[in-house]
Scaffold this motif. Sequence first.
Motif, PDB file in Angstrom:
ATOM      1  N   ALA A 166       0.832  -1.209   0.000  1.00  0.00           N
ATOM      2  CA  ALA A 166       0.000   0.000   0.000  1.00  0.00           C
ATOM      3  C   ALA A 166       0.866   1.257   0.000  1.00  0.00           C
ATOM      4  O   ALA A 166       0.572   2.224  -0.713  1.00  0.00           O
ATOM      5  CB  ALA A 166      -0.932   0.000   1.212  1.00  0.00           C
ATOM      6  N   THR A 167       1.941   1.251   0.769  1.00  0.00           N
ATOM      7  CA  THR A 167       2.831   2.417   0.810  1.00  0.00           C
ATOM      8  C   THR A 167       3.551   2.599  -0.520  1.00  0.00           C
ATOM      9  O   THR A 167       3.706   3.725  -1.001  1.00  0.00           O
ATOM     10  CB  THR A 167       3.827   2.306   1.976  1.00  0.00           C
ATOM     11  OG1 THR A 167       3.085   2.346   3.197  1.00  0.00           O
ATOM     12  CG2 THR A 167       4.840   3.430   1.965  1.00  0.00           C
ATOM     13  N   LYS A 168       3.968   1.515  -1.136  1.00  0.00           N
ATOM     14  CA  LYS A 168       4.607   1.622  -2.458  1.00  0.00           C
ATOM     15  C   LYS A 168       3.638   2.256  -3.461  1.00  0.00           C
ATOM     16  O   LYS A 168       4.013   3.161  -4.210  1.00  0.00           O
ATOM     17  CB  LYS A 168       5.050   0.246  -2.953  1.00  0.00           C
ATOM     18  CG  LYS A 168       6.219  -0.334  -2.177  1.00  0.00           C
ATOM     19  CD  LYS A 168       6.505  -1.750  -2.659  1.00  0.00           C
ATOM     20  CE  LYS A 168       7.488  -2.454  -1.753  1.00  0.00           C
ATOM     21  NZ  LYS A 168       7.710  -3.859  -2.154  1.00  0.00           N
ATOM     22  N   LYS A 196       4.039   5.983  -5.336  1.00  0.00           N
ATOM     23  CA  LYS A 196       3.919   6.114  -6.792  1.00  0.00           C
ATOM     24  C   LYS A 196       2.746   7.019  -7.162  1.00  0.00           C
ATOM     25  O   LYS A 196       2.844   7.835  -8.083  1.00  0.00           O
ATOM     26  CB  LYS A 196       3.739   4.743  -7.443  1.00  0.00           C
ATOM     27  CG  LYS A 196       4.968   3.868  -7.412  1.00  0.00           C
ATOM     28  CD  LYS A 196       4.651   2.593  -8.184  1.00  0.00           C
ATOM     29  CE  LYS A 196       5.454   1.416  -7.767  1.00  0.00           C
ATOM     30  NZ  LYS A 196       5.077   0.210  -8.519  1.00  0.00           N
ATOM     31  N   SER A 197       1.633   6.881  -6.430  1.00  0.00           N
ATOM     32  CA  SER A 197       0.449   7.709  -6.704  1.00  0.00           C
ATOM     33  C   SER A 197       0.749   9.183  -6.523  1.00  0.00           C
ATOM     34  O   SER A 197       0.405  10.003  -7.378  1.00  0.00           O
ATOM     35  CB  SER A 197      -0.708   7.324  -5.767  1.00  0.00           C
ATOM     36  OG  SER A 197      -1.164   6.033  -6.027  1.00  0.00           O
ATOM     37  N   ALA A 250      -8.032   3.651  -5.088  1.00  0.00           N
ATOM     38  CA  ALA A 250      -9.017   4.617  -4.579  1.00  0.00           C
ATOM     39  C   ALA A 250      -8.968   4.689  -3.052  1.00  0.00           C
ATOM     40  O   ALA A 250      -9.029   5.775  -2.469  1.00  0.00           O
ATOM     41  CB  ALA A 250     -10.417   4.234  -5.051  1.00  0.00           C
ATOM     42  N   LYS A 251      -8.842   3.543  -2.405  1.00  0.00           N
ATOM     43  CA  LYS A 251      -8.768   3.504  -0.940  1.00  0.00           C
ATOM     44  C   LYS A 251      -7.506   4.227  -0.452  1.00  0.00           C
ATOM     45  O   LYS A 251      -7.549   5.001   0.505  1.00  0.00           O
ATOM     46  CB  LYS A 251      -8.770   2.051  -0.468  1.00  0.00           C
ATOM     47  CG  LYS A 251      -8.766   1.882   1.020  1.00  0.00           C
ATOM     48  CD  LYS A 251      -8.829   0.410   1.397  1.00  0.00           C
ATOM     49  CE  LYS A 251      -8.706   0.258   2.905  1.00  0.00           C
ATOM     50  NZ  LYS A 251      -8.676  -1.122   3.329  1.00  0.00           N
ATOM     51  N   ILE A 252      -6.392   3.980  -1.113  1.00  0.00           N
ATOM     52  CA  ILE A 252      -5.123   4.638  -0.752  1.00  0.00           C
ATOM     53  C   ILE A 252      -5.245   6.149  -0.956  1.00  0.00           C
ATOM     54  O   ILE A 252      -4.821   6.935  -0.102  1.00  0.00           O
ATOM     55  CB  ILE A 252      -3.960   4.053  -1.584  1.00  0.00           C
ATOM     56  CG1 ILE A 252      -3.676   2.615  -1.146  1.00  0.00           C
ATOM     57  CG2 ILE A 252      -2.705   4.918  -1.475  1.00  0.00           C
ATOM     58  CD1 ILE A 252      -2.795   1.834  -2.097  1.00  0.00           C
ATOM     59  N   ASP A 270       6.154  11.358   5.378  1.00  0.00           N
ATOM     60  CA  ASP A 270       4.748  11.722   5.565  1.00  0.00           C
ATOM     61  C   ASP A 270       3.825  10.664   4.950  1.00  0.00           C
ATOM     62  O   ASP A 270       2.800  10.313   5.530  1.00  0.00           O
ATOM     63  CB  ASP A 270       4.454  13.091   4.941  1.00  0.00           C
ATOM     64  CG  ASP A 270       5.274  14.208   5.569  1.00  0.00           C
ATOM     65  OD1 ASP A 270       5.431  14.220   6.801  1.00  0.00           O
ATOM     66  OD2 ASP A 270       5.758  15.069   4.809  1.00  0.00           O
ATOM     67  N   VAL A 271       4.189  10.170   3.781  1.00  0.00           N
ATOM     68  CA  VAL A 271       3.377   9.158   3.100  1.00  0.00           C
ATOM     69  C   VAL A 271       3.422   7.841   3.875  1.00  0.00           C
ATOM     70  O   VAL A 271       2.387   7.215   4.110  1.00  0.00           O
ATOM     71  CB  VAL A 271       3.842   8.950   1.641  1.00  0.00           C
ATOM     72  CG1 VAL A 271       3.067   7.815   0.976  1.00  0.00           C
ATOM     73  CG2 VAL A 271       3.705  10.232   0.844  1.00  0.00           C
TER      74      VAL A 271
END
Length: 166
Positions: free
Chosen positions: A25-27, A31-32, A63-65, A98-99
């Motif tokens: 999820a963090t990766k 990228k997002s 979308a959730k991320i 932060d991410v």
Amino acid sequence: MTSAFFFSAQQVIFRTKLSMMFSQATKYAIKSVIYVWTKSLEDKKVGAKEIGSEIDAPEAFTAKILQSLVKAKIIGSLKGPNGGFYVDETHSKINLKDVVKAIDGDHLFSGCSLGLPKCSEKNPCPLHFEVVKVRKEIENMLTSKSLKLLAVEVIKGTTTLSHLLK
């Protein structure tokens, strides 16, 4: 001799931890945000479907991320026909740390690596002082550049992410 072996084992643990440092999820989140920055620097907003496609992530998971990133104020979003996800100068100092904290919490930066409840400088576990050094290095790496700067590097072609450069 035992000390040299112990240090080698710590090096192996460190390398393994680094390779598994970020959750999937963090990766995707990193990228997002970089992708959103590349588009925002062109004055464009982007939707979750496009972001997911460009970073090779499932649309629903993306979308959730993105919702988590908006909630943490790492990116912005607007609804409507001209809406989408964006970043602007108010987001320009946001960095990788932060991410990571927004998606995975701060366990990478705190707590005992062996899970002991009372590990501290005064009551250290066997790995405490080495882990403190590693955490400082990781924190320096995660805070040394803003996500905006990482996006600029992608745009210039000095770095790359899959599908971001065409």
